[in-house]
Design a protein around this motif. Structure first.
Motif, PDB file in Angstrom:
ATOM      1  N   TYR A  26       8.282  -6.394  47.278  1.00 19.85           N
ATOM      2  CA  TYR A  26       9.657  -6.794  47.587  1.00 19.85           C
ATOM      3  C   TYR A  26      10.594  -5.584  47.557  1.00 19.85           C
ATOM      4  O   TYR A  26      11.526  -5.497  48.357  1.00 19.85           O
ATOM      5  CB  TYR A  26      10.128  -7.884  46.609  1.00 19.85           C
TER       6      TYR A  26
ATOM      7  N   ALA B 262       9.150 -22.392  48.059  1.00 19.35           N
ATOM      8  CA  ALA B 262      10.175 -21.870  47.144  1.00 19.35           C
ATOM      9  C   ALA B 262       9.511 -21.508  45.816  1.00 19.35           C
ATOM     10  O   ALA B 262       9.893 -22.009  44.765  1.00 19.35           O
ATOM     11  CB  ALA B 262      11.266 -22.902  46.947  1.00 19.35           C
TER      12      ALA B 262
ATOM     13  N   SER C 226       7.353 -27.036  43.269  1.00 27.80           N
ATOM     14  CA  SER C 226       8.293 -27.303  44.376  1.00 27.80           C
ATOM     15  C   SER C 226       8.568 -28.795  44.525  1.00 27.80           C
ATOM     16  O   SER C 226       9.605 -29.181  45.052  1.00 27.80           O
ATOM     17  CB  SER C 226       7.771 -26.811  45.721  1.00 27.80           C
TER      18      SER C 226
ATOM     19  N   THR D 245      -0.650 -26.002  41.049  1.00 26.00           N
ATOM     20  CA  THR D 245      -0.213 -24.695  41.550  1.00 26.00           C
ATOM     21  C   THR D 245       1.311 -24.713  41.682  1.00 26.00           C
ATOM     22  O   THR D 245       1.952 -25.738  41.417  1.00 26.00           O
ATOM     23  CB  THR D 245      -0.812 -24.386  42.949  1.00 26.00           C
ATOM     24  N   ALA D 246       1.867 -23.591  42.142  1.00 20.20           N
ATOM     25  CA  ALA D 246       3.324 -23.503  42.317  1.00 20.20           C
ATOM     26  C   ALA D 246       3.832 -24.596  43.260  1.00 20.20           C
ATOM     27  O   ALA D 246       4.987 -25.018  43.173  1.00 20.20           O
ATOM     28  CB  ALA D 246       3.704 -22.124  42.852  1.00 20.20           C
TER      29      ALA D 246
ATOM     30  N   HIS E  16       9.821 -18.819  44.251  1.00 20.96           N
ATOM     31  CA  HIS E  16      10.850 -18.188  43.400  1.00 20.96           C
ATOM     32  C   HIS E  16      11.976 -19.206  43.212  1.00 20.96           C
ATOM     33  O   HIS E  16      13.112 -18.985  43.617  1.00 20.96           O
ATOM     34  CB  HIS E  16      11.385 -16.921  44.069  1.00 20.96           C
TER      35      HIS E  16
ATOM     36  N   THR F 126      -1.082 -20.747  49.657  1.00 22.77           N
ATOM     37  CA  THR F 126      -0.600 -21.158  50.983  1.00 22.77           C
ATOM     38  C   THR F 126      -0.420 -19.924  51.875  1.00 22.77           C
ATOM     39  O   THR F 126      -0.807 -19.922  53.042  1.00 22.77           O
ATOM     40  CB  THR F 126       0.731 -21.921  50.857  1.00 22.77           C
TER      41      THR F 126
ATOM     42  N   THR G  45       5.011  -9.203  48.568  1.00 26.93           N
ATOM     43  CA  THR G  45       4.693  -9.730  47.242  1.00 26.93           C
ATOM     44  C   THR G  45       5.375  -8.919  46.156  1.00 26.93           C
ATOM     45  O   THR G  45       6.049  -7.924  46.429  1.00 26.93           O
ATOM     46  CB  THR G  45       3.160  -9.752  47.031  1.00 26.93           C
ATOM     47  N   SER G  46       5.184  -9.371  44.916  1.00 26.49           N
ATOM     48  CA  SER G  46       5.768  -8.661  43.778  1.00 26.49           C
ATOM     49  C   SER G  46       4.869  -7.487  43.398  1.00 26.49           C
ATOM     50  O   SER G  46       3.677  -7.466  43.728  1.00 26.49           O
ATOM     51  CB  SER G  46       5.903  -9.618  42.599  1.00 26.49           C
TER      52      SER G  46
ATOM     53  N   SER H 230       5.768 -14.259  49.192  1.00 28.95           N
ATOM     54  CA  SER H 230       4.843 -14.768  48.163  1.00 28.95           C
ATOM     55  C   SER H 230       3.413 -14.702  48.685  1.00 28.95           C
ATOM     56  O   SER H 230       2.654 -15.688  48.644  1.00 28.95           O
ATOM     57  CB  SER H 230       5.189 -16.191  47.705  1.00 28.95           C
TER      58      SER H 230
ATOM     59  N   SER I  28       0.832 -13.609  47.574  1.00 24.83           N
ATOM     60  CA  SER I  28      -0.272 -13.886  46.643  1.00 24.83           C
ATOM     61  C   SER I  28      -0.498 -15.387  46.450  1.00 24.83           C
ATOM     62  O   SER I  28      -1.453 -15.780  45.777  1.00 24.83           O
ATOM     63  CB  SER I  28       0.007 -13.234  45.285  1.00 24.83           C
TER      64      SER I  28
HETATM   65  N1  LIG Z   1       6.583 -27.448  52.892  1.00 25.14           N
HETATM   66  C1  LIG Z   1       5.301 -27.750  52.771  1.00 25.14           C
HETATM   67  O1  LIG Z   1       4.815 -28.652  53.407  1.00 25.14           O
HETATM   68  C2  LIG Z   1       4.442 -26.925  51.863  1.00 25.14           C
HETATM   69  C3  LIG Z   1       3.065 -27.153  51.809  1.00 25.14           C
HETATM   70  C4  LIG Z   1       2.270 -26.330  51.011  1.00 25.14           C
HETATM   71  C5  LIG Z   1       2.874 -25.335  50.242  1.00 25.14           C
HETATM   72  N2  LIG Z   1       4.215 -25.168  50.306  1.00 25.14           N
HETATM   73  C6  LIG Z   1       4.867 -24.148  49.464  1.00 25.14           C
HETATM   74  O2  LIG Z   1       4.175 -22.934  49.393  1.00 25.14           O
HETATM   75  C7  LIG Z   1       4.491 -22.289  48.163  1.00 25.14           C
HETATM   76  C8  LIG Z   1       3.227 -21.727  47.563  1.00 25.14           C
HETATM   77  O3  LIG Z   1       2.506 -22.742  46.889  1.00 25.14           O
HETATM   78  P1  LIG Z   1       1.042 -22.451  46.284  1.00 25.14           P
HETATM   79  O4  LIG Z   1       0.645 -23.693  45.604  1.00 25.14           O
HETATM   80  O5  LIG Z   1       0.208 -21.862  47.347  1.00 25.14           O
HETATM   81  O6  LIG Z   1       1.384 -21.354  45.173  1.00 25.14           O
HETATM   82  P2  LIG Z   1       0.450 -20.545  44.151  1.00 25.14           P
HETATM   83  O7  LIG Z   1      -0.852 -20.246  44.744  1.00 25.14           O
HETATM   84  O8  LIG Z   1       0.491 -21.186  42.825  1.00 25.14           O
HETATM   85  O9  LIG Z   1       1.347 -19.227  44.141  1.00 25.14           O
HETATM   86  C9  LIG Z   1       1.616 -18.442  43.056  1.00 25.14           C
HETATM   87  C10 LIG Z   1       2.510 -17.272  43.509  1.00 25.14           C
HETATM   88  O10 LIG Z   1       3.853 -17.691  43.715  1.00 25.14           O
HETATM   89  C11 LIG Z   1       4.770 -16.723  43.182  1.00 25.14           C
HETATM   90  N3  LIG Z   1       5.412 -17.377  42.029  1.00 25.14           N
HETATM   91  C12 LIG Z   1       5.035 -18.534  41.476  1.00 25.14           C
HETATM   92  N4  LIG Z   1       5.861 -18.903  40.477  1.00 25.14           N
HETATM   93  C13 LIG Z   1       6.809 -17.971  40.417  1.00 25.14           C
HETATM   94  C14 LIG Z   1       7.959 -17.818  39.619  1.00 25.14           C
HETATM   95  N5  LIG Z   1       8.308 -18.700  38.667  1.00 25.14           N
HETATM   96  N6  LIG Z   1       8.690 -16.722  39.812  1.00 25.14           N
HETATM   97  C15 LIG Z   1       8.364 -15.837  40.779  1.00 25.14           C
HETATM   98  N7  LIG Z   1       7.281 -15.964  41.588  1.00 25.14           N
HETATM   99  C16 LIG Z   1       6.527 -17.015  41.412  1.00 25.14           C
HETATM  100  C17 LIG Z   1       3.932 -15.520  42.868  1.00 25.14           C
HETATM  101  O11 LIG Z   1       3.765 -14.843  44.118  1.00 25.14           O
HETATM  102  P3  LIG Z   1       4.460 -13.433  44.575  1.00 25.14           P
HETATM  103  O12 LIG Z   1       4.401 -12.555  43.376  1.00 25.14           O
HETATM  104  O13 LIG Z   1       3.536 -12.996  45.679  1.00 25.14           O
HETATM  105  O14 LIG Z   1       5.843 -13.779  45.026  1.00 25.14           O
HETATM  106  C18 LIG Z   1       2.627 -16.180  42.468  1.00 25.14           C
HETATM  107  O15 LIG Z   1       1.507 -15.338  42.533  1.00 25.14           O
HETATM  108  C19 LIG Z   1       5.164 -23.328  47.276  1.00 25.14           C
HETATM  109  O16 LIG Z   1       6.552 -23.070  47.155  1.00 25.14           O
HETATM  110  C20 LIG Z   1       4.924 -24.606  48.038  1.00 25.14           C
HETATM  111  O17 LIG Z   1       5.923 -25.562  47.870  1.00 25.14           O
HETATM  112  C21 LIG Z   1       5.007 -25.948  51.080  1.00 25.14           C
END
Ligand SMILES: NC(=O)c1ccc[n+]([C@@H]2O[C@H](COP(=O)([O-])OP(=O)(O)OC[C@H]3O[C@@H](n4cnc5c(N)ncnc54)[C@H](OP(=O)(O)O)[C@@H]3O)[C@@H](O)[C@H]2O)c1
Length: 364
Positions: free
Chosen positions: A226, A269, A49, A44-45, A271, A186, A206-207, A181, A183
């Motif tokens: 946004y 992050a 990160s 996933t995204a 984006h 997390t 969201t977008s 974000s 969608s």
């Molecule tokens: N710090 C920590 O401990 C921790 C732990 C878990 C997760 N996180 C963070 O939470 C975030 C979400 O992770 P996830 O795995 O849940 O994501 P995910 O389900 O894969 O999220 C996909 C979403 O992220 C946005 N997105 C993804 N790639 C993009 C790009 N290149 N350009 C623009 N928008 C993009 C879009 O949302 P929108 O259109 O809604 O913006 C997309 O629908 C990550 O950045 C991750 O590092 C951090």
């Protein structure tokens, strides 16, 4: 044992659009070492990160790689296929951080039913949780029929559970918790926890492209794109939980709410290519990186041993069931599937309802 060669997905650390797959020999196992067959892993995204924070937080140090290249960690399941460690049996299936590879060799410094800890020197500086492989047999959250959900969301859900708890614990977010974000998996978990708590409203940002999906989820009390942020009701207190890392969006929120913003938390992050702007002169509180281990430590002290795990397990089961209403697992095998999902995720082209579970084995 198997004779199939190894295969490692490598990312150019200075340009993540460049990647390659290297064939390797089946890793040898010396005294004290253990070899996993990496069965499947989620992508996933969040894994992107890890590249973004690779140098800063040590994510490139999980697994050895050729100079200039890195191997991203992913959450997955692997099976021990060779062991020269007295406490690790061949056939043990474990949940943990695996590379996008066919094999992973570790050097356990300790092993028991609760966890096998990789004590390899290159991982010594990583948090202990990152170096732990949890045998399925002793894992209270493990259900064989829900392996996909565990790989895709267990770690993400835990972060959101702790973030929600942190917000409540500090008396922030009595009125509105703004989540960017919306969608992402997390954010969906956080929106679900906040809206179910009845304590505050969950506002998803969201977008345009993902707006309808986010509205239909039903885990946010309000959803805005946004472009519509300026129209938010900013007359009351709010908390911002930043999963997008988009600096222009963060500025918009801070300028709109000013001192009514009680806390600004940085978690993700997604984006990643829009994070460069600085926060100089930002009105309201300074954004703070959310450090989940600190909340774990605090709750372990507040609640006593086991209670955090019990609450987490109970909440996870509710969220996992909720995810059945929207999550579509997409399994992909082999080189092309892995390359395509990596590129689509990097570019933000994946569909938010899809949960990609991958393998570099053709038969997994
Ligand atoms: N710090 C920590 O401990 C921790 C732990 C878990 C997760 N996180 C963070 O939470 C975030 C979400 O992770 P996830 O795995 O849940 O994501 P995910 O389900 O894969 O999220 C996909 C979403 O992220 C946005 N997105 C993804 N790639 C993009 C790009 N290149 N350009 C623009 N928008 C993009 C879009 O949302 P929108 O259109 O809604 O913006 C997309 O629908 C990550 O950045 C991750 O590092 C951090």
């Amino acid at each position: 044992m198997t004779d199939s060669p190894g295969l490692d997905f490598l990312v150019d650390k200075s340009d993540w659009h460049r990647h390659r797959l290297d064939e390797t020999a089946v890793p040898d196992v010396s005294e004290g070492q253990v070899l996993f067959r990496v069965d499947r892993f989620a992508f996933t995204a969040n894994n992107i990160s890890y590249a973004l924070a690779g140098d800063m937080l040590g994510y490139w140090n999980f697994y050895p790689a050729p100079d200039g290249w890195g191997r991203l960690p992913t959450m997955g399941f692997g099976e021990v296929i060779n062991s020269k460690h007295p406490d690790v049996a061949i056939g043990t299936r474990c949940f943990g951080f695996y590379p996008m590879s066919r094999y992973l060799r570790i050097e356990p410094s300790a092993a028991g039913p609760g966890g096998i800890f990789d004590g390899a020197a290159h991982r010594a500086a990583l948090a202990p949780a990152y170096n732990t492989y949890t045998p399925c047999e002793g894992d209270p959250l493990y259900q064989p029929e829900h392996e996909d959900a565990l790989m895709l969301m267990r770690g993400l859900f835990m972060t959101s559970f702790l973030a929600d708890d942190f917000i409540a614990d500090n008396g922030f977010g009595e009125r509105a918790v703004l989540i960017s974000s919306a969608s992402s998996k997390t954010s969906i978990a956080l929106g679900y926890l906040v809206s179910r708590s009845g304590r505050a409203t969950a506002v998803g940002l969201t977008s345009e492209r993902n707006r309808d999906f986010v509205r239909e989820l039903g885990c946010y009390d309000e959803v805005v794109t946004y472009d519509e942020v300026q129209g938010l009701d900013a007359t009351g207190p709010a908390v911002y939980v930043d999963m997008a890392g988009n600096s222009a969006l963060r500025r918009n929120i801070h300028e709109l709410f000013g001192d009514r913003l009680m806390h600004s938390s940085t978690i993700g992050a997604t984006h990643w290519d829009q994070t460069a702007g600085d926060d100089e002169g930002l009105p309201g509180p300074s954004p703070e990186f959310f450090f989940a281990p600190a909340q774990i430590q605090k709750r372990a002290a507040d609640w006593g041993p086991g209670e955090l795990q019990r609450r987490l397990g109970e909440a996870w089961e509710g969220f996992r069931k909720f995810s059945e209403s929207w999550l579509e697992v997409r399994r992909g095998r082999g080189r092309e599937a892995v390359e395509r999902v990596y590129e689509d995720t990097l570019a933000g082209r994946t569909e938010p309802q899809h949960g990609h579970v991958l393998s570099l084995w053709e038969d997994s």
